[in-house]
Enzyme design. Structure first.
Site, PDB file in Angstrom:
ATOM      1  N   ARG A   1       5.178   4.241   5.076  1.00  0.00           N
ATOM      2  CA  ARG A   1       3.799   4.659   4.787  1.00  0.00           C
ATOM      3  C   ARG A   1       3.642   6.179   4.860  1.00  0.00           C
ATOM      4  O   ARG A   1       2.703   6.741   4.311  1.00  0.00           O
ATOM      5  CB  ARG A   1       2.827   3.938   5.725  1.00  0.00           C
ATOM      6  CG  ARG A   1       1.353   4.247   5.471  1.00  0.00           C
ATOM      7  CD  ARG A   1       0.412   3.166   6.001  1.00  0.00           C
ATOM      8  NE  ARG A   1       0.819   2.661   7.292  1.00  0.00           N
ATOM      9  CZ  ARG A   1       0.654   3.294   8.467  1.00  0.00           C
ATOM     10  NH1 ARG A   1       0.063   4.469   8.508  1.00  0.00           N
ATOM     11  NH2 ARG A   1       1.063   2.742   9.590  1.00  0.00           N
TER      12      ARG A   1
ATOM     13  N   TYR B   1     -14.829   7.535 -15.657  1.00  0.00           N
ATOM     14  CA  TYR B   1     -14.159   6.239 -15.504  1.00  0.00           C
ATOM     15  C   TYR B   1     -15.057   5.342 -14.634  1.00  0.00           C
ATOM     16  O   TYR B   1     -15.601   5.809 -13.616  1.00  0.00           O
ATOM     17  CB  TYR B   1     -12.794   6.460 -14.842  1.00  0.00           C
ATOM     18  CG  TYR B   1     -12.067   5.179 -14.541  1.00  0.00           C
ATOM     19  CD1 TYR B   1     -11.513   4.423 -15.565  1.00  0.00           C
ATOM     20  CD2 TYR B   1     -11.962   4.706 -13.246  1.00  0.00           C
ATOM     21  CE1 TYR B   1     -10.855   3.241 -15.295  1.00  0.00           C
ATOM     22  CE2 TYR B   1     -11.301   3.514 -12.968  1.00  0.00           C
ATOM     23  CZ  TYR B   1     -10.754   2.790 -13.998  1.00  0.00           C
ATOM     24  OH  TYR B   1     -10.118   1.618 -13.732  1.00  0.00           O
TER      25      TYR B   1
ATOM     26  N   ASP C   1      -9.924  15.013 -12.658  1.00  0.00           N
ATOM     27  CA  ASP C   1      -9.116  13.839 -12.998  1.00  0.00           C
ATOM     28  C   ASP C   1      -8.453  14.149 -14.342  1.00  0.00           C
ATOM     29  O   ASP C   1      -9.119  14.210 -15.370  1.00  0.00           O
ATOM     30  CB  ASP C   1     -10.027  12.611 -13.081  1.00  0.00           C
ATOM     31  CG  ASP C   1      -9.255  11.326 -13.402  1.00  0.00           C
ATOM     32  OD1 ASP C   1      -8.179  11.411 -14.033  1.00  0.00           O
ATOM     33  OD2 ASP C   1      -9.746  10.242 -13.044  1.00  0.00           O
TER      34      ASP C   1
ATOM     35  N   LYS D   1      -1.510   5.133 -16.254  1.00  0.00           N
ATOM     36  CA  LYS D   1      -1.737   5.378 -17.676  1.00  0.00           C
ATOM     37  C   LYS D   1      -0.551   6.154 -18.263  1.00  0.00           C
ATOM     38  O   LYS D   1       0.554   5.656 -18.270  1.00  0.00           O
ATOM     39  CB  LYS D   1      -3.080   6.101 -17.847  1.00  0.00           C
ATOM     40  CG  LYS D   1      -4.215   5.518 -16.982  1.00  0.00           C
ATOM     41  CD  LYS D   1      -4.601   4.105 -17.343  1.00  0.00           C
ATOM     42  CE  LYS D   1      -5.490   3.410 -16.327  1.00  0.00           C
ATOM     43  NZ  LYS D   1      -6.666   4.134 -15.879  1.00  0.00           N
TER      44      LYS D   1
HETATM   45  C1  LIG Z   1      -7.563   4.108 -14.827  1.00  0.00           C
HETATM   46  C2  LIG Z   1      -8.265   5.324 -14.407  1.00  0.00           C
HETATM   47  C3  LIG Z   1      -8.563   5.574 -13.057  1.00  0.00           C
HETATM   48  C4  LIG Z   1      -8.254   4.575 -11.966  1.00  0.00           C
HETATM   49  O1  LIG Z   1      -6.889   4.428 -11.788  1.00  0.00           O
HETATM   50  P1  LIG Z   1      -6.183   3.082 -11.221  1.00  0.00           P
HETATM   51  O2  LIG Z   1      -4.747   3.434 -11.296  1.00  0.00           O
HETATM   52  O3  LIG Z   1      -6.602   1.959 -12.103  1.00  0.00           O
HETATM   53  O4  LIG Z   1      -6.675   2.907  -9.828  1.00  0.00           O
HETATM   54  C5  LIG Z   1      -9.180   6.768 -12.731  1.00  0.00           C
HETATM   55  N1  LIG Z   1      -9.499   7.675 -13.676  1.00  0.00           N
HETATM   56  C6  LIG Z   1      -9.239   7.471 -14.984  1.00  0.00           C
HETATM   57  C7  LIG Z   1      -9.610   8.508 -15.979  1.00  0.00           C
HETATM   58  C8  LIG Z   1      -8.619   6.292 -15.391  1.00  0.00           C
HETATM   59  O5  LIG Z   1      -8.377   6.100 -16.691  1.00  0.00           O
END
Ligand SMILES: *Cc1c(COP(=O)(O)O)cnc(C)c1O
Length: 393
Positions: free
Chosen positions: A53, A111, A184, A209
């Site tokens: 962890r 998101y 982000d 992604k």
């Molecule tokens: C998918 C996504 C998230 C969340 O990510 P997870 O891996 O599903 O927890 C946050 N921000 C954006 C822009 C996303 O496309």
């Protein structure tokens, strides 16, 4: 009855010369030769791993590589943390940077999970202010009026309307008013946009992604250049709340990162062709793509994006019925609620990713019933175009 001796210890894996690829170290803990060594590693006097962890060679390699990509070409160091999901990364950062009584200034077109998390922070006394972050005077008025703003939280290009927000202007404003800019960067990836270059304090990823890129795992990452902020604020939350990523997902991301720049170039090239095709199609009312010359934020795109990316959305003339008919007729493209994979994916924001937003707010931000989001893959672009053509027919 006498028990057979089975006291055979696992052999140590010899490390005379390293494997060419980063090994997948599936281990929950690490061995100390002596108690003295264990104490030194716990104290940080000697470098070493302790417990899964807290870190792991594969997980740390993924974090370091993402940090290096986000920091590419910049002076000084950047540091990364690999997390169990994009949401874990976002939650760790916002928990660390926002105290009760403080405010997060953000946009409406986020998101869905991030938006819900920021709303949920109200239960801890943290307020949200939502504004159009492209309206610089409006943002400055809010910051001047509300010294409680501790974080400006940004997604650019935004989801699903692909609006672009000027990061350098926001970073300067944030720092003038003693707030931090958190970006982000999931949609753009460090290949198309480096928020640190424009002054962002923290960069976040859902590596689920583009960074993984193949739809094979869920994970996330935090990158920042302020070592103290990382070590004193984010690391304790990361470890104590248990948001650490696992070695298997880190290993998949390391594999994905090897082709990230190639993929992003192809995603962008294909998306440009698709955007131009849709733009000319008589049944399409509007196309949102940073690479189109009449994109409303094209000067911002030119300032901070080196590629236009693989995401686009478009509005069909006939609303929900038309969107349904179009999506159900697709044969090559896949209807699925994610993005950034090598294959072309389609999603209906109004009924899927943005369903929790009330209708009026949704419509006010261009998320109409006829809006379709495409995550353009790296296939031969002709295959994508043929499928879109027959589905629009
Ligand atoms: C998918 C996504 C998230 C969340 O990510 P997870 O891996 O599903 O927890 C946050 N921000 C954006 C822009 C996303 O496309």
């Amino acid at each position: 009855m006498k028990q057979a001796s089975i006291a055979v210890k696992d052999p140590r894996v010899p490390t005379f010369n390293p494997a060419h690829q980063v090994p997948l170290v599936a281990a929950s803990s690490f061995v100390f030769d002596t108690l003295e060594q264990g104490i030194d590693i716990f104290d940080g006097v000697e470098k070493g791993h302790i417990y899964g962890r807290f870190g792991n060679p594969t997980v740390d390699a993924a974090a370091d590589k993402i940090a290096a990509l986000e920091n590419h070409g910049l002076k000084g160091e950047a540091y990364g943390l690999f997390c169990s999901s994009g949401m874990a990364a976002i939650a760790t950062v916002l928990t660390g940077l926002c105290q009760p009584g403080q405010v997060i200034l953000t946009q409406a077109d986020l998101y869905g999970g991030s938006s819900a998390l920021i709303d949920n922070m109200a239960t801890r006394g943290i307020r949200r202010i939502t504004a159009d972050l492209r309206d610089i005077e409006g943002v400055e008025d809010i910051l001047a009026d509300q010294p409680e703003v501790s974080v400006i939280y940004v997604e650019t290009p935004s989801n699903p309307t692909l609006r672009c927000i000027d990061l350098m202007v926001l970073a300067n404003l944030a720092h003038h008013y003693e707030a931090r800019l958190v970006v982000d960067n999931t949609f753009a990836t460090p290949i198309a946009q480096q928020p640190l270059r424009h002054g962002a304090d923290v960069v976040l990823h859902s590596t689920t992604k583009y960074l993984n890129g193949h739809g094979t795992g869920v994970a996330g990452a935090i990158v920042c250049r302020d070592r103290e902020l990382l070590e004193n604020t984010f690391v304790p939350i990361h470890r104590l709340y248990g948001g650490t990523g696992n070695p298997w997902d880190a290993w998949l991301v390391l594999n994905g990162l090897k082709t990230l720049s190639l993929r992003m170039e192809r995603h962008s090239e294909n998306a440009q062709r698709v955007a131009e095709y849709l733009y000319r199609h008589p049944r399409v009312r509007e196309v949102n793509y940073p690479g189109l010359p009449d994109h409303p934020d094209c000067s911002t795109v030119g300032k901070q994006m080196t590629l236009n990316g693989g995401m686009l959305s478009f509005e069909l003339d006939g609303g929900l019925e038309d969107a349904k008919r179009f999506m159900n007729r697709l044969k090559f493209c896949t209807l699925t609620p994610t993005l950034g994979d090598v294959d072309t994916l389609v999603l209906h924001p109004a009924t899927m990713s943005h369903r929790s937003i009330d209708r009026e707010t949704r419509l006010a931000h261009g998320i109409t019933d006829g809006l379709v989001r495409l995550s353009i893959g790296i296939e031969a672009v002709e295959d994508i175009l043929v499928d879109l053509e027959q589905a629009l027919d």
